[in-house]
Enzyme design. Structure first.
Site: not given
Ligand code: ADP
Ligand code: MG
Length: 393
Positions: A35, A197, A350, A373
């Site tokens: 960063r 989520k 992330g 975000g």
């Molecule tokens: P980002 O940080 O890229 O925005 P998110 O925080 O929304 O992504 O989601 C990432 C998390 O989702 C990871 O920790 C991953 O383990 C979890 N994840 C992905 N698929 C599943 C699943 N089928 N069941 C539970 N957790 C999951």
């Molecule tokens: Mg995340």
């Protein structure tokens, strides 16, 4: 919106909001300086033009109180090494002492303020605090895209008390790529959405339904969409209170003729902790004691085929529990497919960035968005409070 190159900064005191929110070790050492490096184009440009620099950033969540563990002192040291000149470290953010340091700056000097979140006024976008931040400042430059989805004093409020405000290089790059994905994407346009989520991603899905040709779903959120169609998803992570909105999204996709594709097969496990695949299935219901942890090989093949034809790809959210090796394959193979596609590709979030790095393909992604975000919010709302603040003047 002005760009930093539009300002005549020689001899002017320029306040630059950067994102120096770096991860620290227990000993207070910088674990990763990406960063800090990301802000160098703007900092070096301004120094090359003989500006007087005042830099501000947050680090961690000190919640409006001074916490020495979240001091920016280690950052000052690292930054000095990177730019090859001294960095004056202030012991506060506003006030008499700081103003003295500001007014003592000579051309090419760099002053780093303390963690802006040491004052509560930062997160409440307090006008008094914003005004104090702007004392002795001629121009404001925002280079903290990752903080621009919040109305913060050092992002929004300060623009009311300076002569001119402009975007830095990092900020400009983020806005350009994300605007391209929103307003002038080459087609076919494929969005890949996964992660834990649905809730976080609903506004993004809703907006991308107006833009993309195909939306590929993976990750835990797929199971809320399956549940919404009445399928038995065993122990998979489902958000019961989001089933109704999931149904609405499915109907909307049909109405807008967007291909909205859910996994064709799923990798199941007894638990995430087990670290072991129990079964790969292509039908429902899932066994009661198993949960979906990754997309299966048929899904990977189908998604990869669609990705290969895409001209624009936006990806947010891993397609499975990629942190666990046995459940990482789907995500890693999709990362490979995106990298090989030749499409303009944007990856944000992330965990998604971590997944792309794990797959070893980050160099082949067109744009890796630094603001998790912020990039999601931009894709959903098409603007951010920090961008609006730069545009109003
Ligand atoms: P980002 O940080 O890229 O925005 P998110 O925080 O929304 O992504 O989601 C990432 C998390 O989702 C990871 O920790 C991953 O383990 C979890 N994840 C992905 N698929 C599943 C699943 N089928 N069941 C539970 N957790 C999951
Ligand atoms: Mg995340």
């Amino acid at each position: 919106m002005l760009f930093v190159e539009d300002l005549d900064v020689k001899g002017k005191t320029v306040f630059v909001r950067v994102d120096f929110n770096v991860p620290l070790t227990d000993k207070g050492e910088i674990r990763n300086d990406t960063r800090i490096r990301a802000s160098l184009p703007t900092i070096n440009y301004l120094l090359g033009k003989s500006a007087k620099l005042v830099l501000a950033s947050h680090l961690g969540r000190p919640k409006g109180k001074i916490d020495p563990k979240m001091s920016l002192k280690p950052v000052a040291k690292r930054l000095a090494e990177l730019i090859g000149r001294d960095v004056i470290m202030a012991s506060d953010i506003v006030g008499e002492e700081v103003n003295k340091l500001k007014s003592g700056l000579k051309e090419g000097d760099v002053l780093l303020l303390e963690n802006v979140r040491f004052h509560a006024g930062e997160t409440t976008n307090d006008p008094e605090f914003s005004k104090k931040l702007a004392e002795g400042i001629d121009y404001f430059v925002n280079d903290a895209f990752g903080s621009s989805h919040r109305a913060l004093a050092s992002v929004v409020g300060i623009t009311n008390y300076v002569k001119k405000s402009a975007a830095g290089y990092l900020m400009k790059k983020e806005i350009e790529y994300l605007r391209k994905a929103l307003f002038s994407p080459a087609k076919p346009y494929v969005a890949i959405l996964g992660g834990a989520k649905v809730e976080d991603k609903i506004p993004v899905i809703e907006n991308l339904l107006n833009k993309a040709d195909t939306i590929l779903i993976g990750g835990a959120m797929a199971y809320t969409f399956f549940k919404a169609q009445g399928f038995g998803t065993g122990k998979s992570l489902v958000e019961p209170d989001k089933i109704e909105i999931a149904q609405k999204i499915l109907a909307l996709a049909k109405e807008k003729k967007v291909r909205f594709i859910l996994p064709l097969d799923n990798v199941l496990a007894a638990s995430i902790e087990s670290g072991q695949v129990a079964q790969i299935v292509d039908s429902f219901p899932f066994p009661q004691d198993l949960m979906g942890v990754d997309i299966g090989p048929k899904t990977v093949a189908r998604y990869a085929e669609i990705i290969a034809k895409a001209k624009t790809i936006v990806w947010n959210g891993p397609l499975g529990v990629f942190e666990t090796p046995a459940f990482a394959q789907g995500t890693l193979e999709i990362a490979q497919a995106v990298a090989a596609s030749g499409a303009l590709s944007i990856v944000g979030g992330g965990d998604s960035i971590a997944a792309v790095e794990k797959a070893g393909v980050s160099q082949k992604i067109t744009h890796i968005s630094t603001g998790g975000g912020a990039s999601l919010e931009f894709l959903a709302n098409e603007t951010l409070p920090g961008i609006e603040a730069l545009e109003k003047k």
